[in-house]
Design a protein around this motif. Structure first.
Motif, short mmCIF file in Angstrom:
data_model
loop_
_atom_site.label_atom_id
_atom_site.label_comp_id
_atom_site.label_asym_id
_atom_site.label_seq_id
_atom_site.Cartn_x
_atom_site.Cartn_y
_atom_site.Cartn_z
N ILE A 1 0.84 -1.20 0.00
CA ILE A 1 0.00 0.00 0.00
C ILE A 1 0.87 1.25 0.00
CG2 ILE A 1 -1.69 1.33 1.33
CD1 ILE A 1 -2.72 -1.45 2.38
N GLU B 1 1.04 4.16 -2.81
CA GLU B 1 0.80 5.57 -2.46
C GLU B 1 1.93 6.47 -2.94
OE1 GLU B 1 -1.65 6.06 1.59
OE2 GLU B 1 0.27 5.05 1.83
N PHE C 1 -8.09 7.31 -8.16
CA PHE C 1 -8.25 5.87 -7.99
C PHE C 1 -7.23 5.33 -6.99
CE2 PHE C 1 -6.78 1.60 -8.96
CZ PHE C 1 -7.96 0.89 -8.80
N VAL C 2 -5.97 5.73 -7.15
CA VAL C 2 -4.91 5.24 -6.26
C VAL C 2 -5.20 5.66 -4.83
CG1 VAL C 2 -2.46 5.46 -5.68
CG2 VAL C 2 -3.15 5.08 -8.05
N ARG D 1 -8.12 6.40 -3.37
CA ARG D 1 -9.28 5.67 -2.84
C ARG D 1 -8.93 4.20 -2.59
NH1 ARG D 1 -14.84 7.97 -4.13
NH2 ARG D 1 -14.39 10.13 -4.68
N TYR D 2 -8.22 3.60 -3.52
CA TYR D 2 -7.84 2.20 -3.38
C TYR D 2 -6.96 2.01 -2.15
CZ TYR D 2 -6.14 -2.44 -4.53
OH TYR D 2 -5.84 -3.78 -4.48
N CYS D 3 -5.99 2.90 -1.96
CA CYS D 3 -5.09 2.79 -0.81
C CYS D 3 -5.84 3.02 0.50
CB CYS D 3 -3.94 3.78 -0.95
SG CYS D 3 -2.75 3.31 -2.24
N HIS E 1 -9.00 2.39 1.13
CA HIS E 1 -9.78 1.17 1.38
C HIS E 1 -8.87 0.03 1.82
CE1 HIS E 1 -12.86 -1.88 0.90
NE2 HIS E 1 -11.96 -2.59 0.24
N SER E 2 -7.73 -0.11 1.19
CA SER E 2 -6.81 -1.20 1.51
C SER E 2 -6.23 -1.06 2.90
CB SER E 2 -5.69 -1.27 0.47
OG SER E 2 -6.22 -1.62 -0.78
N GLU F 1 -8.87 -2.30 5.30
CA GLU F 1 -8.92 -3.75 5.17
C GLU F 1 -7.72 -4.41 5.86
OE1 GLU F 1 -8.24 -5.60 1.20
OE2 GLU F 1 -10.36 -6.09 1.40
#
Length: 76
Positions: free
Chosen positions: A30, A34, A47-48, A50-52, A54-55, A58
Motif C-alpha cells: 500500500i 501511495e 483511484f490510487v 481511494r484504493y489505498c 480502502h486497503s 482492510e
C-alpha cells in the motif's frame, strides 16, 4: 498490467519470487502504491488514493484477527 508496463518502460529487471516475498506485506505494498507517481499517472491519482484508503482499512481489520493457525502455533 500497469506494473508490467512500468517495468517495460523503465527496463526494470525481474527479481525472483523469493526476493519479492522476503519483504512483501500488504502494508508495504500500500505504501509503495501511495508513493508511486508513475502508477498514479497510469491509474489516476483519485483511484490510487481511494484504493489505498480502502486497503489500509482492510489491512487494519485483517491484522486484528487471530487465525486458528496462529492460535495453534504461537499461543500454546
Amino acid at each position: 498490467m500497469a506494473c508490467g508496463l512500468l517495468g517495460i518502460r523503465q527496463k526494470i529487471r525481474c527479481r525472483t519470487a523469493r526476493q519479492c516475498l522476503r519483504s512483501a506485506t500488504l502494508g508495504n505494498a500500500i505504501t509503495a502504491l501511495e508513493n508511486s507517481t508513475d502508477l498514479a499517472e497510469i491509474l489516476g491519482a483519485e483511484f490510487v488514493a481511494r484504493y489505498c484508503a480502502h486497503s489500509k482499512v482492510e489491512n487494519e481489520e485483517l491484522n486484528r484477527i487471530v487465525t486458528p493457525w496462529a492460535l495453534q502455533n504461537f499461543l500454546k
